[in-house]
Design a protein around this motif. Structure first.
Motif, PDB file in Angstrom:
ATOM      1  N   ARG A  25     -12.858   2.345   3.995  1.00 54.75           N
ATOM      2  CA  ARG A  25     -11.424   1.865   4.076  1.00 54.75           C
ATOM      3  C   ARG A  25     -10.623   2.391   3.163  1.00 54.75           C
ATOM      4  O   ARG A  25      -9.276   2.582   3.202  1.00 54.75           O
ATOM      5  CB  ARG A  25     -11.411   0.548   4.045  1.00 54.75           C
ATOM      6  CG  ARG A  25     -11.393  -0.419   5.316  1.00 54.75           C
ATOM      7  CD  ARG A  25     -11.385  -1.876   4.956  1.00 54.75           C
ATOM      8  NE  ARG A  25     -10.270  -2.364   4.967  1.00 54.75           N
ATOM      9  CZ  ARG A  25      -9.255  -2.563   6.043  1.00 54.75           C
ATOM     10  NH1 ARG A  25      -9.948  -2.577   7.297  1.00 54.75           N
ATOM     11  NH2 ARG A  25      -8.135  -2.988   6.146  1.00 54.75           N
ATOM     12  N   ARG A  32       6.529   0.672   7.323  1.00 54.09           N
ATOM     13  CA  ARG A  32       4.906   0.507   7.869  1.00 54.09           C
ATOM     14  C   ARG A  32       5.124  -0.851   8.880  1.00 54.09           C
ATOM     15  O   ARG A  32       5.428  -1.789   8.333  1.00 54.09           O
ATOM     16  CB  ARG A  32       3.967   0.329   6.899  1.00 54.09           C
ATOM     17  CG  ARG A  32       2.839   0.219   7.356  1.00 54.09           C
ATOM     18  CD  ARG A  32       1.845  -0.080   6.267  1.00 54.09           C
ATOM     19  NE  ARG A  32       0.333  -0.061   6.678  1.00 54.09           N
ATOM     20  CZ  ARG A  32      -0.757  -0.705   5.927  1.00 54.09           C
ATOM     21  NH1 ARG A  32      -0.563  -0.985   4.761  1.00 54.09           N
ATOM     22  NH2 ARG A  32      -1.630  -0.971   6.520  1.00 54.09           N
ATOM     23  N   GLY A  74      -0.829  -2.450  10.008  1.00 47.66           N
ATOM     24  CA  GLY A  74      -2.020  -1.637  10.150  1.00 47.66           C
ATOM     25  C   GLY A  74      -1.706  -0.435  10.189  1.00 47.66           C
ATOM     26  O   GLY A  74      -1.235   0.413   9.229  1.00 47.66           O
ATOM     27  N   ASP A  75      -2.007   0.425  11.348  1.00 51.53           N
ATOM     28  CA  ASP A  75      -1.732   1.864  11.636  1.00 51.53           C
ATOM     29  C   ASP A  75      -0.390   2.374  12.145  1.00 51.53           C
ATOM     30  O   ASP A  75      -0.492   3.424  12.764  1.00 51.53           O
ATOM     31  CB  ASP A  75      -2.933   2.652  11.924  1.00 51.53           C
ATOM     32  CG  ASP A  75      -3.474   2.343  13.167  1.00 51.53           C
ATOM     33  OD1 ASP A  75      -2.642   1.179  13.809  1.00 51.53           O
ATOM     34  OD2 ASP A  75      -3.992   2.867  13.965  1.00 51.53           O
ATOM     35  N   ASP A  89       1.743   5.386  16.001  1.00 50.05           N
ATOM     36  CA  ASP A  89       0.487   4.704  15.876  1.00 50.05           C
ATOM     37  C   ASP A  89      -0.532   5.807  15.592  1.00 50.05           C
ATOM     38  O   ASP A  89      -0.692   6.824  16.266  1.00 50.05           O
ATOM     39  CB  ASP A  89       0.163   3.801  16.839  1.00 50.05           C
ATOM     40  CG  ASP A  89      -1.209   3.048  16.702  1.00 50.05           C
ATOM     41  OD1 ASP A  89      -1.365   1.853  16.613  1.00 50.05           O
ATOM     42  OD2 ASP A  89      -2.255   3.811  16.700  1.00 50.05           O
ATOM     43  N   LEU A  90      -1.199   5.551  14.487  1.00 50.17           N
ATOM     44  CA  LEU A  90      -2.255   6.794  14.296  1.00 50.17           C
ATOM     45  C   LEU A  90      -3.459   6.704  15.465  1.00 50.17           C
ATOM     46  O   LEU A  90      -3.855   5.474  16.041  1.00 50.17           O
ATOM     47  CB  LEU A  90      -3.106   6.718  13.033  1.00 50.17           C
ATOM     48  CG  LEU A  90      -2.029   6.513  11.585  1.00 50.17           C
ATOM     49  CD1 LEU A  90      -3.047   6.632  10.166  1.00 50.17           C
ATOM     50  CD2 LEU A  90      -1.027   7.628  11.971  1.00 50.17           C
ATOM     51  N   ASP A  91      -4.096   7.630  15.731  1.00 50.65           N
ATOM     52  CA  ASP A  91      -5.282   7.797  16.694  1.00 50.65           C
ATOM     53  C   ASP A  91      -6.325   7.725  16.162  1.00 50.65           C
ATOM     54  O   ASP A  91      -6.569   8.280  15.013  1.00 50.65           O
ATOM     55  CB  ASP A  91      -4.990   9.095  17.493  1.00 50.65           C
ATOM     56  CG  ASP A  91      -3.639   9.306  18.276  1.00 50.65           C
ATOM     57  OD1 ASP A  91      -3.138   8.200  18.845  1.00 50.65           O
ATOM     58  OD2 ASP A  91      -3.244  10.438  18.455  1.00 50.65           O
ATOM     59  N   ASP A  92      -7.053   6.747  16.723  1.00 44.34           N
ATOM     60  CA  ASP A  92      -8.792   6.697  16.079  1.00 44.34           C
ATOM     61  C   ASP A  92      -8.512   6.414  14.857  1.00 44.34           C
ATOM     62  O   ASP A  92      -9.439   6.669  14.159  1.00 44.34           O
ATOM     63  CB  ASP A  92      -9.481   8.025  16.450  1.00 44.34           C
ATOM     64  CG  ASP A  92      -9.586   8.046  17.889  1.00 44.34           C
ATOM     65  OD1 ASP A  92      -9.630   6.993  18.575  1.00 44.34           O
ATOM     66  OD2 ASP A  92      -9.857   9.220  18.443  1.00 44.34           O
ATOM     67  N   PHE A  93      -7.768   5.534  14.194  1.00 43.08           N
ATOM     68  CA  PHE A  93      -7.770   5.371  12.950  1.00 43.08           C
ATOM     69  C   PHE A  93      -8.965   4.491  12.299  1.00 43.08           C
ATOM     70  O   PHE A  93      -9.446   4.552  11.222  1.00 43.08           O
ATOM     71  CB  PHE A  93      -6.381   4.586  12.483  1.00 43.08           C
ATOM     72  CG  PHE A  93      -6.306   4.132  11.043  1.00 43.08           C
ATOM     73  CD1 PHE A  93      -6.101   5.262  10.215  1.00 43.08           C
ATOM     74  CD2 PHE A  93      -6.348   2.905  10.396  1.00 43.08           C
ATOM     75  CE1 PHE A  93      -6.115   5.131   8.519  1.00 43.08           C
ATOM     76  CE2 PHE A  93      -6.256   2.697   8.937  1.00 43.08           C
ATOM     77  CZ  PHE A  93      -6.020   3.773   8.147  1.00 43.08           C
ATOM     78  N   LYS A  94      -9.371   3.586  13.332  1.00 41.61           N
ATOM     79  CA  LYS A  94     -10.462   2.856  12.971  1.00 41.61           C
ATOM     80  C   LYS A  94     -11.585   3.715  12.922  1.00 41.61           C
ATOM     81  O   LYS A  94     -12.539   3.131  11.903  1.00 41.61           O
ATOM     82  CB  LYS A  94     -10.785   1.948  14.321  1.00 41.61           C
ATOM     83  CG  LYS A  94     -11.848   0.925  13.976  1.00 41.61           C
ATOM     84  CD  LYS A  94     -11.902  -0.189  15.264  1.00 41.61           C
ATOM     85  CE  LYS A  94     -12.933  -1.225  14.903  1.00 41.61           C
ATOM     86  NZ  LYS A  94     -14.129  -0.832  14.587  1.00 41.61           N
ATOM     87  N   LYS A 132      -0.070   6.449  24.107  1.00 42.60           N
ATOM     88  CA  LYS A 132      -1.424   6.019  23.659  1.00 42.60           C
ATOM     89  C   LYS A 132      -2.398   6.121  24.932  1.00 42.60           C
ATOM     90  O   LYS A 132      -3.327   6.679  24.991  1.00 42.60           O
ATOM     91  CB  LYS A 132      -1.179   4.984  23.043  1.00 42.60           C
ATOM     92  CG  LYS A 132      -2.668   4.180  22.290  1.00 42.60           C
ATOM     93  CD  LYS A 132      -3.119   4.695  21.277  1.00 42.60           C
ATOM     94  CE  LYS A 132      -2.398   4.749  19.815  1.00 42.60           C
ATOM     95  NZ  LYS A 132      -3.076   5.377  18.651  1.00 42.60           N
ATOM     96  N   GLY A 136      -9.393   5.295   4.578  1.00 46.32           N
ATOM     97  CA  GLY A 136      -8.110   4.990   5.624  1.00 46.32           C
ATOM     98  C   GLY A 136      -6.874   4.735   5.004  1.00 46.32           C
ATOM     99  O   GLY A 136      -5.891   5.302   5.269  1.00 46.32           O
ATOM    100  N   ASP A 137      -7.082   4.078   3.602  1.00 48.52           N
ATOM    101  CA  ASP A 137      -5.819   3.878   2.983  1.00 48.52           C
ATOM    102  C   ASP A 137      -4.989   5.185   2.324  1.00 48.52           C
ATOM    103  O   ASP A 137      -3.883   5.355   2.586  1.00 48.52           O
ATOM    104  CB  ASP A 137      -6.061   3.332   1.624  1.00 48.52           C
ATOM    105  CG  ASP A 137      -6.397   1.781   1.839  1.00 48.52           C
ATOM    106  OD1 ASP A 137      -6.309   1.312   2.989  1.00 48.52           O
ATOM    107  OD2 ASP A 137      -7.004   0.862   0.936  1.00 48.52           O
ATOM    108  N   LEU A 197       0.870  -1.094  -0.013  1.00 46.78           N
ATOM    109  CA  LEU A 197      -0.105  -0.046   0.033  1.00 46.78           C
ATOM    110  C   LEU A 197       0.860   1.269  -0.166  1.00 46.78           C
ATOM    111  O   LEU A 197       0.720   2.137  -0.882  1.00 46.78           O
ATOM    112  CB  LEU A 197      -0.825  -0.162   1.242  1.00 46.78           C
ATOM    113  CG  LEU A 197      -1.884   1.231   1.189  1.00 46.78           C
ATOM    114  CD1 LEU A 197      -2.776   1.123   0.105  1.00 46.78           C
ATOM    115  CD2 LEU A 197      -2.462   1.280   2.663  1.00 46.78           C
ATOM    116  N   ARG A 243      -9.232  13.746  24.605  1.00 50.47           N
ATOM    117  CA  ARG A 243      -8.680  13.723  23.174  1.00 50.47           C
ATOM    118  C   ARG A 243     -10.009  14.115  22.360  1.00 50.47           C
ATOM    119  O   ARG A 243     -10.927  13.688  22.366  1.00 50.47           O
ATOM    120  CB  ARG A 243      -8.382  12.019  22.865  1.00 50.47           C
ATOM    121  CG  ARG A 243      -7.928  12.121  21.636  1.00 50.47           C
ATOM    122  CD  ARG A 243      -7.257  10.713  21.237  1.00 50.47           C
ATOM    123  NE  ARG A 243      -8.203   9.553  21.549  1.00 50.47           N
ATOM    124  CZ  ARG A 243      -7.921   8.393  21.437  1.00 50.47           C
ATOM    125  NH1 ARG A 243      -6.942   7.886  20.980  1.00 50.47           N
ATOM    126  NH2 ARG A 243      -8.897   7.414  21.413  1.00 50.47           N
TER     127      ARG A 243
END
Ligand SMILES: Nc1nc2c(ncn2[C@@H]2O[C@H](COP(=O)(O)OP(=O)(O)OP(=O)(O)O)[C@@H](O)[C@H]2O)c(=O)[nH]1
Length: 334
Positions: free
Chosen positions: A231, A257, A260-261, A218-223, A319, A234-235, A185, A327
């Protein structure tokens, strides 16, 4: 060639190591194949003293076995071209014994090495082009009618066939290395590749007595980005983060990478303060995309495993702090 691909995929990284990988894989493979080529071509020179049936066996080998090998080890257009090239050009080469002036046959022998050299330097487009020249060029030469000795044809066929395998194997190895070392990706190094290079960076830092910082973030709240915007969005965020990361890191930095994030950085000759400065630059560049990071400095008794475990722990405590605090994460910095 591979290095160019790596460079386009990963502008900043540990280039020297990539260079070594390329030399080891490609050159050894090529030398091996060329070795077979030389032995094959030399044995062909002896053919006039052998029976005709051996020549037929060898022709069948080169006309069918090589394309079969190509079939197994190559794919897509490469497959198509190798299939096209091998039976057609070998059949034409065989036909040349009745129709070409001797000098022209020698000339065809040069096309394959040229094709090979071009492929090494310019990769695929040149490969296709030179193969087309071989196939269509030979068809054109068929128009010149003369007889040549059998062994000339077989010397060329052997040489050309061997180089063809070289090309296909070379393509395959390049592809395998890309698949093995880079994330599809983002184009960043993947975890395995990163770890291998960081192990080397640790040894280098110790030897040269310079600091080595490891950053995990790590990205915050990526989900939530995935859930709310899909998605694909997200990508795009992951790609944006990767691009910024490549842009702000130095040539000697190794970025990856992690999965994940999560991303990992190894920063040679960088202390904790400088690493913090880099992360705050990244945070500014990313705008609405918020990240949590942990930074650790290589200690005397660290192994790769302990270093990574400490970096991971440090990131998760950052985190945790965010989760406990107030946050407010924006989701639209794509
Ligand atoms: N779009 C996209 N999402 C991915 C990819 N790989 C992993 N993810 C998603 O990334 C999300 C990571 O979620 P979490 O680990 O809970 O992280 P988070 O939502 O950032 O939560 P915190 O880290 O606690 O802030 C999961 O929803 C995965 O499905 C990918 O390649 N593309």
């Amino acid at each position: 060639m591979l290095n160019d691909i790596c460079r386009s995929l990963l502008k900043k990284g540990f280039q020297t190591d990539l260079e070594n990988t390329r030399i080891e894989y490609n050159e050894l493979g090529t030398l091996f194949l060329l070795g077979i080529g030389v032995i094959g071509a030399t044995s062909m020179l002896l053919l006039p003293w052998f029976e005709l049936k051996w020549m037929v066996y060898l022709f069948v080998g080169y006309a069918f076995i090589i394309p079969a090998i190509n079939l197994f080890i190559s794919s897509g257009l490469v497959l198509w071209f190798s299939m096209l090239q091998s039976p057609v050009s070998y059949a034409l080469l065989l036909a040349l014994q009745w129709i070409l002036p001797t000098d022209m046959v020698y000339l065809t022998g040069f096309i394959y090495p040229i094709s090979f050299v071009f492929t090494f330097h310019f990769y695929r487009p040149a490969y296709y082009l030179t193969n087309l020249i071989v196939v269509f060029g030979l068809t054109a030469w068929v128009l010149f009618l003369r007889q040549v000795p059998y062994w000339d044809v077989f010397v060329i066929t052997t040489f050309g066939g061997t180089l063809t395998i070289g090309l296909v194997v070379n393509n395959l190895v390049t592809k395998i290395l890309k698949l093995a070392n880079y994330d599809a990706l983002t184009g960043l190094a993947n975890r395995r590749h990163w770890e291998a290079i960081v192990a080397h960076l640790i040894a280098l830092a110790r030897r040269e007595e310079h600091p080595l910082s490891i950053v995990f973030f790590d990205l915050d709240d990526f989900k939530k980005i995935n859930d709310k915007l899909g998605r694909m969005a997200g990508d795009k965020v992951l790609i944006k983060v990767s691009r910024q990361l490549i842009r702000i890191s130095r040539d000697a930095d190794m970025v990856a990478r992690w999965g994940g994030d999560e991303f990992a950085l190894a920063l040679p000759n960088t202390d904790k303060q400088q690493a913090e400065a880099m992360m705050s630059r990244l945070t500014t560049e990313l705008g609405d995309i918020s990240v949590s990071h942990g930074i650790v400095l290589l200690q005397a008794d660290d192994t790769l495993a302990t270093l990574l475990a400490r970096a991971d722990k440090s990131m998760y405590s950052a985190k945790l702090e965010k989760h406990n605090g107030n946050r407010q994460v924006q989701l639209f910095g794509i």
